[in-house]
Design a protein around this motif. Structure first.
Motif, short mmCIF file in Angstrom:
data_model
loop_
_atom_site.label_atom_id
_atom_site.label_comp_id
_atom_site.label_asym_id
_atom_site.label_seq_id
_atom_site.Cartn_x
_atom_site.Cartn_y
_atom_site.Cartn_z
N LEU A 79 0.84 -1.20 0.00
CA LEU A 79 0.00 0.00 0.00
C LEU A 79 0.88 1.25 0.00
CD1 LEU A 79 -2.77 -1.10 2.52
CD2 LEU A 79 -3.08 -0.64 0.08
N VAL A 99 2.89 -2.00 -6.16
CA VAL A 99 2.02 -1.03 -5.50
C VAL A 99 0.61 -1.61 -5.49
CG1 VAL A 99 1.07 1.30 -5.53
CG2 VAL A 99 3.43 0.91 -6.25
N HIS A 101 -3.52 -1.27 -4.73
CA HIS A 101 -4.58 -0.27 -4.77
C HIS A 101 -5.92 -0.97 -4.52
CE1 HIS A 101 -6.99 3.14 -5.98
NE2 HIS A 101 -7.68 2.33 -6.77
N ARG A 102 -6.73 -0.37 -3.66
CA ARG A 102 -8.09 -0.88 -3.41
C ARG A 102 -9.05 0.13 -4.02
NH1 ARG A 102 -9.67 -3.55 2.02
NH2 ARG A 102 -10.66 -5.21 0.89
N ASP A 103 -9.95 -0.36 -4.90
CA ASP A 103 -10.89 0.56 -5.54
C ASP A 103 -12.12 0.78 -4.67
OD1 ASP A 103 -12.69 -1.57 -5.97
OD2 ASP A 103 -12.20 -1.76 -8.09
N VAL A 108 -8.97 -5.36 -4.88
CA VAL A 108 -7.56 -5.02 -4.70
C VAL A 108 -6.76 -5.53 -5.90
CG1 VAL A 108 -5.50 -5.41 -3.30
CG2 VAL A 108 -7.71 -5.02 -2.19
#
Length: 118
Positions: A79, A99, A101-103, A108
């Motif tokens: 994260l 990297v 990323h959670r939308d 994820v």
């Protein structure tokens, strides 16, 4: 033995089986097109961990979709600014930077950019 402990042992056994298949001469060539083993250092523990993942390639990146992300912790190491990672694909280790990323829907994705090789 508790049900969570039994489940963890089952998952660990499954993961070990996937890794073994990806390293096998014939099956590895087929599975290696979709499965990789990621190795990383835990942010808190400093320990090295490895786990098999499913990936796809897109625009020079390796993209890992994390199924059931709330039940897994490994992706949290990437994260923010991300962190170093090693992808083992087809028996070859490749270093890179990942990297996570959670939308807005809770999905994820971990994006890996491999290091330039000289």
């Amino acid at each position: 033995m508790g049900s969570e402990s039994l489940l963890r042992r089952g998952i660990n056994g499954f993961n070990a089986g996937v890794v073994a298949l990806t390293e096998a001469p014939v099956a590895g060539k087929v599975l290696g097109k979709a499965f990789a083993q990621v190795t990383y250092t835990g942010r808190r523990s400093g320990q090295t961990f490895s786990t098999p993942v499913n990936y796809r390639r897109s625009n020079g990146e390796y993209i890992i979709g994390v199924a059931m992300p709330d039940k897994k912790k490994w992706w949290r190491n990437f994260l923010g600014e991300g962190a170093p990672i090693t992808l083992r694909i087809g028996g070859v280790d490749q270093s890179g930077h990942a990297v996570a990323h959670r939308d807005e829907r809770g999905r994820v994705t971990v994006r890996v950019q491999l290091a330039e090789t000289a």
